[in-house]
Design an enzyme around this catalytic site. Structure first.
Site, PDB file in Angstrom:
ATOM      1  N   TYR A 142       0.857  -1.187   0.000  1.00  0.00           N
ATOM      2  CA  TYR A 142       0.000   0.000   0.000  1.00  0.00           C
ATOM      3  C   TYR A 142       0.889   1.232   0.000  1.00  0.00           C
ATOM      4  CZ  TYR A 142      -3.507   3.429   1.470  1.00  0.00           C
ATOM      5  OH  TYR A 142      -4.345   4.518   1.550  1.00  0.00           O
ATOM      6  N   ASP A 237       9.258   3.043   0.449  1.00  0.00           N
ATOM      7  CA  ASP A 237       8.151   3.678   1.152  1.00  0.00           C
ATOM      8  C   ASP A 237       8.287   3.300   2.623  1.00  0.00           C
ATOM      9  OD1 ASP A 237       5.834   4.536   2.296  1.00  0.00           O
ATOM     10  OD2 ASP A 237       4.505   3.773   0.728  1.00  0.00           O
ATOM     11  N   LYS A 265       3.305   8.973   9.093  1.00  0.00           N
ATOM     12  CA  LYS A 265       3.076   8.370  10.417  1.00  0.00           C
ATOM     13  C   LYS A 265       4.069   8.869  11.485  1.00  0.00           C
ATOM     14  CE  LYS A 265       0.298   4.789   8.418  1.00  0.00           C
ATOM     15  NZ  LYS A 265       0.446   4.136   7.133  1.00  0.00           N
TER      16      LYS A 265
HETATM   17  C1  LIG Z   1      -0.166   4.618   5.730  1.00  0.00           C
HETATM   18  C2  LIG Z   1       0.694   4.405   4.533  1.00  0.00           C
HETATM   19  C3  LIG Z   1       0.699   5.304   3.449  1.00  0.00           C
HETATM   20  C4  LIG Z   1      -0.274   6.444   3.350  1.00  0.00           C
HETATM   21  O1  LIG Z   1      -0.077   7.387   4.337  1.00  0.00           O
HETATM   22  P1  LIG Z   1      -1.316   8.379   4.702  1.00  0.00           P
HETATM   23  O2  LIG Z   1      -0.706   9.320   5.679  1.00  0.00           O
HETATM   24  O3  LIG Z   1      -2.383   7.514   5.265  1.00  0.00           O
HETATM   25  O4  LIG Z   1      -1.720   9.033   3.435  1.00  0.00           O
HETATM   26  C5  LIG Z   1       1.622   5.108   2.441  1.00  0.00           C
HETATM   27  N1  LIG Z   1       2.489   4.074   2.483  1.00  0.00           N
HETATM   28  C6  LIG Z   1       2.512   3.194   3.496  1.00  0.00           C
HETATM   29  C7  LIG Z   1       3.523   2.110   3.495  1.00  0.00           C
HETATM   30  C8  LIG Z   1       1.591   3.307   4.543  1.00  0.00           C
HETATM   31  O5  LIG Z   1       1.586   2.397   5.523  1.00  0.00           O
END
Ligand SMILES: *Cc1c(COP(=O)(O)O)cnc(C)c1O
Length: 423
Positions: A142, A237, A265
Site C-alpha cells: 500500500y 516507502d 506516520k
Molecule cells: C499509511 C501508509 C501510506 C499512506 O499514508 P497516509 O498518511 O495515510 O496518506 C503510504 N504508504 C505506506 C507504506 C503506509 O503504511
C-alpha cells in the site's frame, strides 16, 4: 446501546461509512468501531469507559506511547506563536537539517501532509528525473490512495495495472506495473517488458499492509541491483518502517541504500505530516529549485514540525529504544509462536522487530497471494475475543500490530495470556 454504537449511528448518516478513513471501520469484523476518548502510554480509553492495551498506536506514530509529555509541551509552546503562517519558519529548517544530518541517504527533504502525498510526489520526481514513466509496485503493498498506486490485483504478475477503485481512470494506472513481493524474477521480467521505460521501483521494505511480510534474504539488495542495471530509481516507502526499525528505517536496518524515501506516520508524532527525500541531484528537481511541481499550503506547519521534531530528537538521543522495541517484538511474537507450538495451532506468525501479525493459514506467507489464504472469518472471531478482553488491535487481518516503547513486559504478558486463552 453503548455510546460508541450511538455515535456510530450518527456518524454513518453524515460521514461515508461513518469514518474518515476506511481502516477505522469495523465492517470486516461485524462490530461498531470503538470511539476513543483519550489515551496514555500503551492504554487507550473509549467513550464508554473501557480501557484497552493498544496495538494500533495511531498506525505507528505513537512509537513512544500515547500522550507523550515532551511532545505535548512542544505543541503547546509552538501554538502560542500562532498555528500557521503560510511562510517559512525556523523549525522547518531544523527538521530538514536534523533528518539530513542523521540519515546518510538523505541530502534534501520536502515536507508534505500525509504519506499519500509523499508517495505521489516522490513518483513525480522519479519520473521527472529519469524522463521515464513506468513504475513497478508490488501486489499487496500500500502506498496511499493516489490514483497510480491503487492497483494491487490478486493474481500474479500483470504487465499493465487495472485500478482497484472506482473513479480511477485506466489512464492513471496504465504505467503501473505489478510485481510479486519477494520474487525478483517477476521484477526483472517487468523491466525487460517495459522497453526500458521504468522510472522507479517502489516498495514497502517490510510489507506491512498485507499483514506483515518480511523481505526475503537478498530481496531488497536484488531490487537495488536491478534498479542500477536498468537505470531506475529505488523508492523505499518507509511510511511505516521509517524511524521504527532503526532511526534510518528499513534502509539502515537492512543496510540497503534507496534513491528516494517516503515518510509519514511517525515523522509527525500524531500530527498530519509526510515527507520525501533523497540524493541532492534528485531532490533539486523539485520546484522552485527545479521543474517538478509540488506544493502545499500547510506543508511544514510549525505545530506539526514541533511535534515531529521533538519525537525524532527523543528517538535519536535514546537509540536503545530500537533494541527495546526489538526485544518487545521478540517477547510478543516468539511468545505467540510458542503458544501455537504447544497447542498444535498451525497458523503463521510473521514479524520484524516491533511489527508483526498472525495469519490464520497453515501456508507460509511471503507475498500477497499467500497472505490472502488467511481465514478472515477466524481472524474476525479472534479480533472480537481480544477486543472484549481489553486488547485493541487493527480490525483487519491485513494490518500489523504496532508495539511502542510504552508497552511493558506486563502488558505483553497479559496479551499473551489472552491469546493463549483464545486458542
Ligand atoms: C499509511 C501508509 C501510506 C499512506 O499514508 P497516509 O498518511 O495515510 O496518506 C503510504 N504508504 C505506506 C507504506 C503506509 O503504511
Amino acid at each position: 446501546m453503548t455510546k460508541s454504537e450511538e455515535l456510530f449511528q450518527r456518524a454513518v448518516k453524515r460521514i461515508p461509512g461513518g469514518v474518515n478513513s476506511p481502516v477505522r471501520a469495523y465492517g470486516s469484523v461485524t462490530e461498531a468501531p470503538r470511539f476513543i476518548q483519550g489515551a496514555v502510554g500503551c492504554k487507550i480509553f473509549d467513550v464508554d469507559g473501557n480501557e484497552y492495551i493498544d496495538y494500533i498506536d495511531s498506525w505507528g506514530p505513537m512509537i513512544l506511547g500515547h500522550n507523550n509529555e515532551q511532545i505535548k509541551d512542544a505543541v503547546i509552546r509552538a501554538s502560542e506563536n500562532g498555528l500557521s503562517f503560510g511562510c517559512a519558519t525556523e523549525v522547518e529548517v531544523e527538521m530538514a537539517e536534523f533528518i539530513c544530518d542523521k540519515i546518510p541517504h538523505i541530502d534534501m527533504i520536502r515536507m508534505v501532509n500525509s504519506g499519500t502525498e509523499a508517495v505521489m510526489s516522490a513518483l513525480r520526481v522519479a519520473r521527472g528525473y529519469t524522463g521515464k514513466n513506468k513504475i513497478i509496485k508490488f501486489a499487496g503493498c500500500y502506498h496511499g490512495h493516489t490514483d497510480a498506486m491503487l492497483v494491487s490485483a490478486g493474481s500474479g504478475v500483470m504487465t499493465s495495472g487495472v485500478p482497484d477503485s472506482a473513479g480511477v481512470p485506466k489512464g492513471c494506472t496504465q504505467d503501473t506495473m505489478l510485481a510479486v513481493y519477494n520474487d525478483l524474477s517477476s521484477v526483472e521480467k517487468l523491466f525487460l517488458e517495459s522497453d526500458n521505460q521504468v522510472a522507479a521501483v517502489i516498495v514497502e521494505p517490510v510489507g506491512a499492509n498485507m499483514g506483515v511480510v518480511p523481505p526475503a534474504d537478498g530481496f531488497l539488495q536484488g531490487l537495488r541491483d536491478l534498479c542500477d542495471k536498468y537505470h531506475a530509481l529505488l523508492i523505499f516507502d518507509e511510511v511505516i518502517t521509517g524511524f521504527r526499525l532503526s532511526f534510518s528505517g528499513a534502509a539502515g536496518f537492512y543496510g540497503i541504500t534507496p534513491d528516494l524515501v517516503t515518510y509519514g506516520k511517525i515523522i509527525g508524532a500524531g500530527m498530519p505530516v509526510g515527507a520525501y527525500g533523497g540524493r541532492k541531484e534528485i531532490m533539486e528537481m523539485v520546484a522552485p529549485a527545479g521543474p517538478v511541481y509540488q506544493a502545499g499550503t500547510l506543508s511544514g506547519n510549525p505545530i506539526a514540525m514541533a511535534a515531529g521534531l521533538t519525537q525524532l530528537k527523543i528517538l535519536w538521543e535514546d537509540q536503545d529504544i530500537y533494541k527495546r522495541l526489538y526485544q518487545k517484538g521478540e517477547l510478543l511474537y516468539e511468545g505467540i509462536r510458542k503458544i501455537f507450538l504447544e497447542k498444535g495451532v498451525d497458523y503463521q506468525v510473521n514479524s520484524v522487530s516491533s511489527l508483526g501479525c498472525i495469519f490464520f493459514t497453515p501456508n507460509k506467507v511471503t507475498d500477497y497471494i499467500s497472505a490472502k489464504t488467511s481465514d478472515t472469518t477466524e481472524f474476525s472471531k479472534y479480533f472480537q475475543y481480544m477486543l472484549n478482553h481489553g486488547i485493541h488491535m487493527a480490525p483487519s487481518q491485513f494490518e500489523a500490530m504496532f508495539l511502542s516503547d510504552a508497552h511493558t513486559e506486563a502488558e505483553i504478558q497479559e496479551t499473551l495470556d489472552c491469546i493463549e486463552k483464545y486458542f
